[in-house]
Design an enzyme around this catalytic site. Structure first.
Site, short mmCIF file in Angstrom:
data_model
loop_
_atom_site.label_atom_id
_atom_site.label_comp_id
_atom_site.label_asym_id
_atom_site.label_seq_id
_atom_site.Cartn_x
_atom_site.Cartn_y
_atom_site.Cartn_z
N ASN A 142 0.88 -1.06 0.30
CA ASN A 142 -0.22 0.41 -0.19
C ASN A 142 0.98 1.34 -0.31
OD1 ASN A 142 -2.36 -1.55 0.10
ND2 ASN A 142 -1.88 -1.75 2.38
N HIS B 109 6.61 -1.99 3.62
CA HIS B 109 5.68 -3.23 4.14
C HIS B 109 5.42 -3.93 2.60
CE1 HIS B 109 3.20 -0.39 5.77
NE2 HIS B 109 2.52 -1.87 5.94
P1 5GP Z 1 -0.41 -0.52 5.88
O1 5GP Z 1 -1.87 -0.36 5.89
O2 5GP Z 1 0.55 0.77 6.24
O3 5GP Z 1 -0.34 -1.06 4.27
O4 5GP Z 1 -0.15 -1.80 6.72
C1 5GP Z 1 -0.05 -2.01 7.82
C2 5GP Z 1 -0.49 -2.87 8.73
O5 5GP Z 1 0.16 -3.30 9.80
C3 5GP Z 1 -2.00 -3.21 8.94
O6 5GP Z 1 -2.35 -4.51 8.27
C4 5GP Z 1 -2.62 -3.61 10.18
O7 5GP Z 1 -2.65 -4.39 10.67
C5 5GP Z 1 -0.44 -4.06 10.57
N1 5GP Z 1 -0.26 -3.53 12.07
C6 5GP Z 1 -0.56 -2.30 13.11
N2 5GP Z 1 0.28 -1.98 13.97
C7 5GP Z 1 0.63 -3.36 14.51
C8 5GP Z 1 1.44 -3.85 15.45
O8 5GP Z 1 1.90 -3.00 16.67
N3 5GP Z 1 2.06 -5.23 15.37
C9 5GP Z 1 2.07 -6.00 14.01
N4 5GP Z 1 1.76 -7.04 14.00
N5 5GP Z 1 1.45 -5.40 13.04
C10 5GP Z 1 0.57 -4.08 13.13
#
Ligand code: 5GP
Length: 121
Positions: free
Chosen positions: A92, A105
């Site tokens: 994303n 990521h």
């Molecule tokens: P994005 O929306 O930025 O592509 O994805 C971020 C991801 O990080 C989300 O799917 C969310 O669930 C995950 N995430 C957010 N905070 C944490 C955390 O503290 N630990 C883990 N393992 N995942 C997290």
């Protein structure tokens, strides 16, 4: 302000083992761990150890690092036995892309049929 800063440091804290998040894979460049809010039976985040805030902020010097990111994703797919049935990788980027954490990521999703979001939309 603090809240925004802390949110974007979450992955850095995980990489540096300052949280109790289970590390599934780590080398000098890449770390992988389960997503806290999984959207599929297997939902693993593969993260660059170096803080790159989004895919917009990579440059030519990150070519090898980006390759490693994908290679680790394929290794995790094999390790979690989703390689044969298949899986999806998602990056994303920024608000329209749904990025919540400003640390580059890849999402590795699998373990069930995920449909085809391109042909369905
Ligand atoms: P994005 O929306 O930025 O592509 O994805 C971020 C991801 O990080 C989300 O799917 C969310 O669930 C995950 N995430 C957010 N905070 C944490 C955390 O503290 N630990 C883990 N393992 N995942 C997290």
């Amino acid at each position: 302000m603090n809240c925004i800063m802390n949110k974007n440091l979450i992955f850095m804290n995980i990489i540096n083992r300052k949280t109790n998040t289970k590390i599934l894979y780590q080398d000098n460049f890449i770390t992988a761990f389960h997503d806290i809010n999984k959207k599929a039976p297997v939902h693993i985040l593969i993260v660059t150890n170096k803080l790159i805030t989004s895919l917009n902020n990579v440059n030519d010097s990150d070519t090898i690092l980006l390759g490693k990111l994908l290679i680790v994703a394929t290794k995790m797919a094999k390790k979690y036995h989703i390689d044969k049935n298949g899986y999806r990788l998602i990056i994303n980027c920024n608000s329209h892309g749904g990025q919540e954490i400003n640390h580059l990521h890849v999402h590795l999703l699998g373990g069930k049929p995920l449909g085809n979001i391109i042909s369905e939309s």
